[in-house]
Design a protein around this motif. Structure first.
Motif, PDB file in Angstrom:
ATOM      1  N   VAL A 257      -0.297  10.531   0.205  1.00  0.00           N
ATOM      2  CA  VAL A 257      -0.859   9.321   0.794  1.00  0.00           C
ATOM      3  C   VAL A 257       0.265   8.505   1.412  1.00  0.00           C
ATOM      4  O   VAL A 257       1.241   8.159   0.733  1.00  0.00           O
ATOM      5  N   THR A 258       0.134   8.187   2.706  1.00  0.00           N
ATOM      6  CA  THR A 258       1.173   7.419   3.400  1.00  0.00           C
ATOM      7  C   THR A 258       0.742   5.992   3.708  1.00  0.00           C
ATOM      8  O   THR A 258       1.566   5.179   4.135  1.00  0.00           O
ATOM      9  N   ALA A 259      -0.534   5.672   3.523  1.00  0.00           N
ATOM     10  CA  ALA A 259      -1.020   4.315   3.805  1.00  0.00           C
ATOM     11  C   ALA A 259      -2.239   4.025   2.955  1.00  0.00           C
ATOM     12  O   ALA A 259      -2.997   4.937   2.598  1.00  0.00           O
ATOM     13  N   LYS A 260      -2.425   2.744   2.640  1.00  0.00           N
ATOM     14  CA  LYS A 260      -3.576   2.310   1.867  1.00  0.00           C
ATOM     15  C   LYS A 260      -4.529   1.541   2.773  1.00  0.00           C
ATOM     16  O   LYS A 260      -4.108   0.826   3.697  1.00  0.00           O
ATOM     17  N   ALA A 261      -5.811   1.668   2.494  1.00  0.00           N
ATOM     18  CA  ALA A 261      -6.826   1.016   3.308  1.00  0.00           C
ATOM     19  C   ALA A 261      -6.599  -0.486   3.398  1.00  0.00           C
ATOM     20  O   ALA A 261      -6.701  -1.092   4.470  1.00  0.00           O
ATOM     21  N   ALA A 262      -6.292  -1.121   2.263  1.00  0.00           N
ATOM     22  CA  ALA A 262      -6.100  -2.569   2.248  1.00  0.00           C
ATOM     23  C   ALA A 262      -4.950  -2.978   3.151  1.00  0.00           C
ATOM     24  O   ALA A 262      -5.026  -3.998   3.857  1.00  0.00           O
ATOM     25  N   ASP A 263      -3.870  -2.196   3.169  1.00  0.00           N
ATOM     26  CA  ASP A 263      -2.713  -2.524   4.013  1.00  0.00           C
ATOM     27  C   ASP A 263      -3.052  -2.358   5.495  1.00  0.00           C
ATOM     28  O   ASP A 263      -2.624  -3.166   6.331  1.00  0.00           O
ATOM     29  N   ILE A 264      -3.795  -1.325   5.819  1.00  0.00           N
ATOM     30  CA  ILE A 264      -4.184  -1.098   7.219  1.00  0.00           C
ATOM     31  C   ILE A 264      -5.044  -2.244   7.724  1.00  0.00           C
ATOM     32  O   ILE A 264      -4.840  -2.763   8.835  1.00  0.00           O
ATOM     33  N   LEU A 265      -6.002  -2.662   6.933  1.00  0.00           N
ATOM     34  CA  LEU A 265      -6.893  -3.746   7.341  1.00  0.00           C
ATOM     35  C   LEU A 265      -6.158  -5.085   7.408  1.00  0.00           C
ATOM     36  O   LEU A 265      -6.478  -5.939   8.238  1.00  0.00           O
ATOM     37  N   ALA A 266      -5.176  -5.269   6.539  1.00  0.00           N
ATOM     38  CA  ALA A 266      -4.465  -6.550   6.494  1.00  0.00           C
ATOM     39  C   ALA A 266      -3.424  -6.676   7.597  1.00  0.00           C
ATOM     40  O   ALA A 266      -3.106  -7.792   8.031  1.00  0.00           O
ATOM     41  N   ASP A 267      -2.898  -5.555   8.058  1.00  0.00           N
ATOM     42  CA  ASP A 267      -1.827  -5.602   9.061  1.00  0.00           C
ATOM     43  C   ASP A 267      -2.041  -4.521  10.113  1.00  0.00           C
ATOM     44  O   ASP A 267      -1.198  -3.646  10.309  1.00  0.00           O
ATOM     45  N   TYR A 268      -3.177  -4.605  10.797  1.00  0.00           N
ATOM     46  CA  TYR A 268      -3.540  -3.572  11.782  1.00  0.00           C
ATOM     47  C   TYR A 268      -2.477  -3.357  12.856  1.00  0.00           C
ATOM     48  O   TYR A 268      -2.172  -2.198  13.208  1.00  0.00           O
ATOM     49  N   PRO A 269      -1.869  -4.408  13.426  1.00  0.00           N
ATOM     50  CA  PRO A 269      -0.880  -4.179  14.494  1.00  0.00           C
ATOM     51  C   PRO A 269       0.255  -3.240  14.089  1.00  0.00           C
ATOM     52  O   PRO A 269       0.785  -2.505  14.925  1.00  0.00           O
ATOM     53  N   SER A 270       0.628  -3.253  12.814  1.00  0.00           N
ATOM     54  CA  SER A 270       1.717  -2.386  12.351  1.00  0.00           C
ATOM     55  C   SER A 270       1.296  -0.918  12.266  1.00  0.00           C
ATOM     56  O   SER A 270       2.153  -0.023  12.253  1.00  0.00           O
TER      57      SER A 270
END
Length: 496
Positions: free
Chosen positions: A43-56
């Motif tokens: 796993v390289t990313a978590k759903a919560a992180d993607i939703l919280a910082d989409y531009p990154s």
């Protein structure tokens, strides 16, 4: 098209669904695609992180995993939501991106299956952050259907018995337990920053002490003695103060063989702390600061809403004596009236007191039955009677009372503290009085701990002690009415 979770079905339909899923698992095994043989997934990313910082994450290829809780199949393309640690993230499955065989495999999977996905982060035409799937792996097969979409798992008894399904079906439940973890972490960091040392004391006790409660009894086979699950760590923690520690605390599980209701569970979690050269006034200061800083850390504010009532944890909390509180809410004046007239007046407001009751117990009974429910905003009730405070130091100005407080929020007792009794002769006498109460049939009266008296005879400095029920604290901070909603696995009567 498949909807979120599983539509409401009959028992017969349910059994058919289970049979179909088990058959699918057998077919996967026969095809050499047994999901239970897969040992890991990067796993390289978590759903919560993607939703919280989409531009990154926009345009980047990531891998994430979770449980499929929805799916809409539309020919050569499909959408689904993957629940990753309580956070749903939309996934876009396209035949041209995945390949014919992989897409065909995906269509055979079920709601509830656990998937590992790799793909590009993007937003759909409707503006929903999603992952365009390149590869999909079935990591675990769900053999039982999840609850129906719109109603979820609402049966409270089943929710508590099957918390794992509750967490899947009601994602807000996971938020409660994430906040619980933050609260406990803050308690530890707060006390550590003030020089307290975390310690561990025995859970198995030969004498259950430190509280007035009925213990659970077990038996140690090798020693051939009955032992008790601890009802409080207090007497061990105070032994450490005798030994030279000046600030100690323990976060731990306690066990009391008592009734179960919205505020009580037979096992629960507390924080107890003891500070040498301090008294109950210092403990009030610590309590205020702990609650206000925790609210700011976890909620971002010291003003919270609990069960529709605004609670303000900020500022200095009122400090009034138990006698003052009783007079304020009932009119009974325990400081200036004789006991017989108080007993008669108590009966008029619905508090039945025996004629031979002591002044202190009468005061406590009136407070317990008629005052607590009125204490909505944070408040310290101080100076408890000696009879109900066997481990607290007497008040120098009135020997009938002790330097003890409990604090209340929303009509509930949240914690208990003393200027600790360090006179071994007085402590021995209090234990003897408790023994008399046990002989009369009070199975919650405290047992005599002779070794603790011995410890006091070596000398314990003036000490302040505080105990706080962490479960009730979490209830307040997460707006949950019942203690069972803040325990992952509350005690339940087994089903036959």
């Amino acid at each position: 098209m498949e909807e979120n979770l599983t539509p409401a079905i009959t028992e017969e339909e349910y059994n058919e669904v289970v049979a179909v899923r088990r058959k699918k698992l057998e077919e996967l095994k026969e095809a050499g695609k047994d999901p239970f043989e897969i040992t890991s997934f990067e796993v390289t990313a978590k759903a919560a992180d993607i939703l919280a910082d989409y531009p990154s994450f926009e345009g980047k290829t990531i891998s994430f995993a979770g449980r499929m809780i929805s799916r809409r199949i539309m020919g050569k393309a499909s959408f689904g939501h993957i629940l990753d640690c309580g956070t749903p993230l939309q996934a876009y499955f396209k035949k041209d991106e995945m390949g014919d065989d992989a897409y065909a495999d995906f269509k055979k999977w079920d709601i509830g299956d656990i998937l590992g996905l790799t793909g590009e982060v993007f937003t759909t035409h409707k503006g929903e952050i999603s992952v365009k799937v390149k590869t999909a792996v079935l990591l675990s097969k769900s053999l039982l259907p999840l609850p129906e979409k719109f109603h979820g798992l609402k049966d409270t008894d089943l929710r508590y018995r099957q918390r794992y399904v509750d967490l899947i079906s009601n994602p807000e439940v996971m938020d409660t337990f994430k906040k619980r973890s933050k609260i406990i972490s803050h308690i530890r960091s707060f006390l550590d920053s003030k020089g307290f040392i975390e310690v561990e004391t025995p859970v198995l006790n030969s004498v259950p002490g430190g509280a007035s409660a009925r213990p659970f009894i077990t038996h140690h086979n090798t020693l051939d003695i009955d032992m008790y699950l601890r009802i409080a760590p207090e007497l061990y923690l105070k032994r450490l103060i005798v030994g030279g520690f000046d600030k100690v605390y323990e976060v731990g599980r306690l066990f009391r063989n008592e009734g179960m209701d919205i505020k009580h569970n037979p096992e629960f979690t507390t924080i107890e702390l003891y500070q040498a050269y301090a008294d109950y006034n210092d403990m009030m200061d610590i309590t205020e600061e702990l609650f206000t800083t925790c609210a700011e850390k976890v909620l971002g504010t010291t003003v919270l809403n609990y069960q529709g009532t605004e609670i303000d944890l900020g500022g200095k909390w009122p400090r009034i004596t138990m006698a003052e509180a009783v007079k304020k809410y009932t009119g009974l004046d325990f400081e200036n009236s004789d006991l017989p007239s108080l007993i008669a007046e108590a009966e008029k407001i619905g508090v039945e007191l025996p004629s031979d009751i002591s002044w202190g117990k009468a005061l406590y009974e009136v407070f317990d039955q008629k005052v607590e429910e009125n204490l909505i905003q944070p408040i310290f009730i101080i100076d408890y009677p000696v009879e109900v405070s066997p481990l607290a130091k007497r008040k120098p100005s009135d020997k009938r009372l002790t330097e003890r407080f409990e604090f209340f929020i929303y009509g509930r007792e949240m914690g208990n503290a003393f200027s600790e009794l360090n006179d071994p002769v007085d402590q021995k006498g209090r234990f003897m009085q408790q023994a008399k109460e046990r002989a009369k049939g009070d199975d919650e009266a405290q047992m005599t701990d002779d070794d603790f008296v011995t410890a006091l005879e070596y000398g314990m400095p003036p000490t302040g002690g505080l105990g706080i029920g962490i479960d009730r604290m979490v209830m307040l901070f997460t707006d949950n009415y019942s203690i069972r909603d803040v325990l992952l696995f509350p005690t339940m009567k087994p089903k036959k």
